[in-house]
Design a protein around this motif. Structure first.
Motif, mmCIF file in Angstrom:
data_model
loop_
_atom_site.group_PDB
_atom_site.id
_atom_site.type_symbol
_atom_site.label_atom_id
_atom_site.label_comp_id
_atom_site.label_asym_id
_atom_site.label_seq_id
_atom_site.Cartn_x
_atom_site.Cartn_y
_atom_site.Cartn_z
ATOM 1 N N GLY A 95 32.651 -26.474 -13.965
ATOM 2 C CA GLY A 95 33.569 -26.831 -15.044
ATOM 3 C C GLY A 95 33.167 -28.130 -15.699
ATOM 4 N N GLU A 96 34.167 -28.855 -16.183
ATOM 5 C CA GLU A 96 33.926 -30.124 -16.870
ATOM 6 C C GLU A 96 34.831 -31.212 -16.312
ATOM 7 N N VAL A 97 34.232 -32.352 -16.025
ATOM 8 C CA VAL A 97 35.002 -33.523 -15.630
ATOM 9 C C VAL A 97 35.023 -34.436 -16.845
ATOM 10 N N ASP A 98 36.170 -34.483 -17.506
ATOM 11 C CA ASP A 98 36.350 -35.334 -18.674
ATOM 12 C C ASP A 98 37.711 -36.013 -18.569
ATOM 13 N N LEU A 99 38.112 -36.727 -19.585
ATOM 14 C CA LEU A 99 39.385 -37.446 -19.526
ATOM 15 C C LEU A 99 40.564 -36.507 -19.298
ATOM 16 N N ALA A 100 40.504 -35.309 -19.844
ATOM 17 C CA ALA A 100 41.606 -34.361 -19.700
ATOM 18 C C ALA A 100 41.728 -33.833 -18.267
ATOM 19 N N SER A 101 40.615 -33.699 -17.565
ATOM 20 C CA SER A 101 40.649 -33.123 -16.213
ATOM 21 C C SER A 101 40.521 -34.174 -15.115
ATOM 22 N N LEU A 102 40.402 -35.435 -15.478
ATOM 23 C CA LEU A 102 40.121 -36.486 -14.499
ATOM 24 C C LEU A 102 41.202 -36.607 -13.429
ATOM 25 N N GLY A 103 42.454 -36.507 -13.797
ATOM 26 C CA GLY A 103 43.537 -36.617 -12.823
ATOM 27 C C GLY A 103 43.477 -35.510 -11.780
ATOM 28 N N CYS A 104 43.254 -34.283 -12.219
ATOM 29 C CA CYS A 104 43.127 -33.148 -11.290
ATOM 30 C C CYS A 104 41.890 -33.307 -10.416
ATOM 31 N N PHE A 105 40.793 -33.779 -11.007
ATOM 32 C CA PHE A 105 39.559 -33.999 -10.263
ATOM 33 C C PHE A 105 39.791 -35.021 -9.158
ATOM 34 N N ARG A 106 40.478 -36.110 -9.489
ATOM 35 C CA ARG A 106 40.791 -37.154 -8.509
ATOM 36 C C ARG A 106 41.591 -36.558 -7.351
ATOM 37 N N THR A 107 42.610 -35.758 -7.665
ATOM 38 C CA THR A 107 43.446 -35.136 -6.633
ATOM 39 C C THR A 107 42.629 -34.194 -5.755
ATOM 40 N N ASP A 108 41.763 -33.389 -6.368
ATOM 41 C CA ASP A 108 40.919 -32.470 -5.603
ATOM 42 C C ASP A 108 39.994 -33.220 -4.652
ATOM 43 N N LEU A 109 39.401 -34.318 -5.128
ATOM 44 C CA LEU A 109 38.499 -35.093 -4.268
ATOM 45 C C LEU A 109 39.267 -35.771 -3.134
ATOM 46 N N GLN A 110 40.496 -36.211 -3.412
ATOM 47 C CA GLN A 110 41.312 -36.808 -2.353
ATOM 48 C C GLN A 110 41.602 -35.786 -1.257
ATOM 49 N N ARG A 111 41.820 -34.538 -1.659
ATOM 50 C CA ARG A 111 42.032 -33.476 -0.664
ATOM 51 C C ARG A 111 40.779 -33.264 0.191
ATOM 52 N N LEU A 112 39.619 -33.334 -0.445
ATOM 53 C CA LEU A 112 38.373 -33.198 0.316
ATOM 54 C C LEU A 112 38.209 -34.346 1.308
ATOM 55 N N ALA A 113 38.640 -35.543 0.918
ATOM 56 C CA ALA A 113 38.532 -36.704 1.802
ATOM 57 C C ALA A 113 39.435 -36.558 3.024
ATOM 58 N N GLU A 114 40.496 -35.781 2.893
ATOM 59 C CA GLU A 114 41.446 -35.604 3.990
ATOM 60 C C GLU A 114 41.022 -34.527 4.975
ATOM 61 N N VAL A 115 40.034 -33.716 4.608
ATOM 62 C CA VAL A 115 39.551 -32.665 5.502
ATOM 63 C C VAL A 115 38.886 -33.328 6.707
ATOM 64 N N ASP A 116 39.047 -32.740 7.847
ATOM 65 C CA ASP A 116 38.518 -33.322 9.086
ATOM 66 C C ASP A 116 37.014 -33.071 9.204
ATOM 67 N N ARG A 117 36.254 -33.682 8.313
ATOM 68 C CA ARG A 117 34.797 -33.578 8.335
ATOM 69 C C ARG A 117 34.222 -34.971 8.130
ATOM 70 N N THR A 118 33.065 -35.204 8.672
ATOM 71 C CA THR A 118 32.430 -36.512 8.558
ATOM 72 C C THR A 118 31.726 -36.675 7.223
ATOM 73 N N VAL A 119 30.932 -35.674 6.848
ATOM 74 C CA VAL A 119 30.148 -35.736 5.618
ATOM 75 C C VAL A 119 30.611 -34.628 4.671
ATOM 76 N N VAL A 120 30.824 -35.001 3.426
ATOM 77 C CA VAL A 120 31.161 -34.031 2.392
ATOM 78 C C VAL A 120 29.942 -33.881 1.491
ATOM 79 N N VAL A 121 29.492 -32.645 1.326
ATOM 80 C CA VAL A 121 28.365 -32.329 0.452
ATOM 81 C C VAL A 121 28.939 -31.703 -0.808
ATOM 82 N N LEU A 122 28.680 -32.329 -1.959
ATOM 83 C CA LEU A 122 29.142 -31.794 -3.239
ATOM 84 C C LEU A 122 27.954 -31.266 -4.021
ATOM 85 N N VAL A 123 28.009 -29.994 -4.375
ATOM 86 C CA VAL A 123 26.972 -29.368 -5.190
ATOM 87 C C VAL A 123 27.480 -29.396 -6.627
#
Length: 120
Positions: free
Chosen positions: A21-49
């Motif tokens: 998709g696109e990370v722009d000003l319109a989607s930035l808030g949702c993107f931030r929330t999605d990444l925060q959820r990834l940070a909460e997952v019980d994993r040491t390293v997060v790989v983003l493709v």
């Protein structure tokens, strides 16, 4: 809008997520929330493709670095994967942020190299 698809990997300790998709000003808030959820997952390293991203604004890069900073205190980190011909790679390269072209078998996290201290 950004979509995140999690990859089921048998290796313990890290999570692989494919972004599209696109990370722009319109989607930035949702993107931030999605990444925060990834940070909460019980994993040491997060790989983003990032190959599926058509646009990555500066605010999106800031959120990627915030995710890295959230993971580091737990002894983990962030590993970015992006083909050199994709739009996200151009901005990462311009900012000096490393990204590999393939998902490694055992990823090494993206450390805060400006602070000069990889976690041991």
């Amino acid at each position: 809008m950004v979509e995140i698809e999690l990859e089921d990997r048998p290796e313990p300790g890290y999570l692989v997520a494919h972004l599209s998709g696109e990370v722009d000003l319109a989607s930035l808030g949702c993107f931030r929330t999605d990444l925060q959820r990834l940070a909460e997952v019980d994993r040491t390293v997060v790989v983003l493709v990032l190959d599926g991203l058509q646009h990555l604004c500066a605010g999106g890069v800031r959120e990627l670095l915030r995710l890295r900073d959230d993971l580091e205190p737990r002894g983990g980190g962030l590993h970015l994967v992006c083909d050199e011909h994709r739009p996200a790679h151009m901005i990462l390269r311009a900012l000096g942020i490393p990204a590999s072209e393939t998902v490694p078998a055992a990823p090494t996290p993206l450390y805060a190299e400006s602070r000069g201290r990889p976690l041991s």
